[in-house]
Write an enzyme that holds these catalytic residues in place. Structure first.
Site, short mmCIF file in Angstrom:
data_model
loop_
_atom_site.label_atom_id
_atom_site.label_comp_id
_atom_site.label_asym_id
_atom_site.label_seq_id
_atom_site.Cartn_x
_atom_site.Cartn_y
_atom_site.Cartn_z
N GLY A 45 74.28 27.61 -78.22
CA GLY A 45 72.86 27.85 -77.95
C GLY A 45 72.66 28.25 -76.50
O GLY A 45 73.54 28.01 -75.66
N GLN A 50 68.20 29.01 -68.80
CA GLN A 50 69.60 29.17 -68.37
C GLN A 50 69.91 30.57 -67.87
O GLN A 50 70.98 30.79 -67.28
CB GLN A 50 70.54 28.79 -69.52
CG GLN A 50 70.44 27.31 -69.87
CD GLN A 50 71.36 26.96 -71.01
OE1 GLN A 50 71.03 27.17 -72.17
NE2 GLN A 50 72.55 26.46 -70.69
N CYS A 107 77.32 21.94 -72.06
CA CYS A 107 76.20 22.83 -71.74
C CYS A 107 76.74 23.96 -70.87
O CYS A 107 77.50 23.71 -69.94
CB CYS A 107 75.13 22.04 -70.98
SG CYS A 107 73.71 23.04 -70.49
N LEU A 108 76.36 25.19 -71.18
CA LEU A 108 76.84 26.34 -70.41
C LEU A 108 76.41 26.26 -68.95
O LEU A 108 77.02 26.91 -68.10
CB LEU A 108 76.36 27.65 -71.05
CG LEU A 108 76.93 27.96 -72.45
CD1 LEU A 108 76.27 29.20 -73.02
CD2 LEU A 108 78.44 28.11 -72.41
N HIS A 149 69.01 19.97 -78.12
CA HIS A 149 69.52 20.30 -76.79
C HIS A 149 68.75 21.49 -76.20
O HIS A 149 68.30 21.45 -75.04
CB HIS A 149 71.02 20.60 -76.89
CG HIS A 149 71.70 20.95 -75.59
ND1 HIS A 149 72.65 20.14 -75.01
CD2 HIS A 149 71.57 22.02 -74.78
CE1 HIS A 149 73.07 20.71 -73.88
NE2 HIS A 149 72.43 21.86 -73.72
N GLU A 150 68.56 22.54 -77.00
CA GLU A 150 67.87 23.75 -76.50
C GLU A 150 66.37 23.50 -76.35
O GLU A 150 65.75 24.01 -75.41
CB GLU A 150 68.12 24.95 -77.42
CG GLU A 150 69.58 25.35 -77.58
CD GLU A 150 70.33 25.49 -76.27
OE1 GLU A 150 69.73 25.91 -75.27
OE2 GLU A 150 71.54 25.17 -76.26
N HIS A 153 65.89 22.01 -73.11
CA HIS A 153 65.98 23.00 -72.03
C HIS A 153 64.62 23.68 -71.79
O HIS A 153 64.22 23.87 -70.64
CB HIS A 153 66.98 24.11 -72.38
CG HIS A 153 68.37 23.86 -71.90
ND1 HIS A 153 68.69 23.62 -70.58
CD2 HIS A 153 69.56 23.86 -72.57
CE1 HIS A 153 70.00 23.47 -70.47
NE2 HIS A 153 70.55 23.60 -71.66
ZN ZN Z 1 72.48 23.37 -72.31
#
Ligand code: ZN
Length: 192
Positions: A45, A50, A107-108, A149-150, A153
């Site tokens: 995701g 991000q 997480c990226l 999670h997203e 964000h």
């Molecule tokens: Zn993340």
């Protein structure tokens, strides 16, 4: 176009996303670029924050993750989530259900940081798609975790906020290493 993914410390990660009023050429391009960026990073995701944009927009793709099954229901009927991937979700709203389940997350925006996070097992999502269509489904497994999670964000919430204090303490060196990397790469103020 593959975009740069910002890392922990970048202020965009703490910005609550603005609702998307209309899908214009800019939003379409952002969504397309985010899909390409997620694929290039082999992520499950990616949220607009991000890539530095405070918008209520994220993309998801749970395909190809071994041993992390997902389940999906549309109008109470079980469907195959892989058939709907990748997903672009605008102005998401979620409701969580079920008891908390621990599962591994990364997480990226936190390269090298990974740990078990407890989240509700099931989620109901409502959102709008890129063509203005209403999207509504329930999910469990990896898809439920990725959506939560997203969704966090786009509210400016990060997975480190959801970590048990003992885990966050244990991962402190890795988290601080990401923050210092962001400091070296970024001009301007940082936000924890
Ligand atoms: Zn993340």
């Amino acid at each position: 176009m593959v975009l740069e993914i910002v890392t922990y410390g970048h202020p965009a990660l703490r910005a609550k996303g603005k609702p998307i009023e209309a899908v214009d050429e800019h939003i379409r391009q952002v969504a397309q670029d985010m899909l390409e960026t997620m694929a290039a990073a082999q992520g499950v995701g990616l949220a607009a924050q991000q890539v530095g944009l405070p918008l209520q927009l994220f993309v998801i793709d749970i395909r190809g993750v071994e041993n992390r099954p997902s389940a999906m229901w549309v109008n109470g009927r079980r469907t195959n989530p892989e058939a709907d991937m990748p997903m672009v979700l605008l102005n998401p709203e979620i409701e969580t259900m079920g008891k908390g389940e621990a599962g591994p997350e990364g997480c990226l925006s936190f390269p090298g940081v990974q740990g078990d996070i407890v989240r509700p097992a099931r989620v109901r999502l409502r959102a709008t798609g890129l063509d203005g269509e209403a999207i509504a489904f329930e999910a469990e497994g990896l898809l439920a975790r990725a959506i939560q999670h997203e969704y966090d964000h786009v509210q400016g919430i990060l997975f480190i906020d959801r970590m048990a204090p003992s885990l966050r303490q244990k991962l402190r060196p890795e988290i601080e290493a990401v923050f210092e990397g962001t400091r070296r790469a970024t001009q301007g103020p940082l936000v924890r």
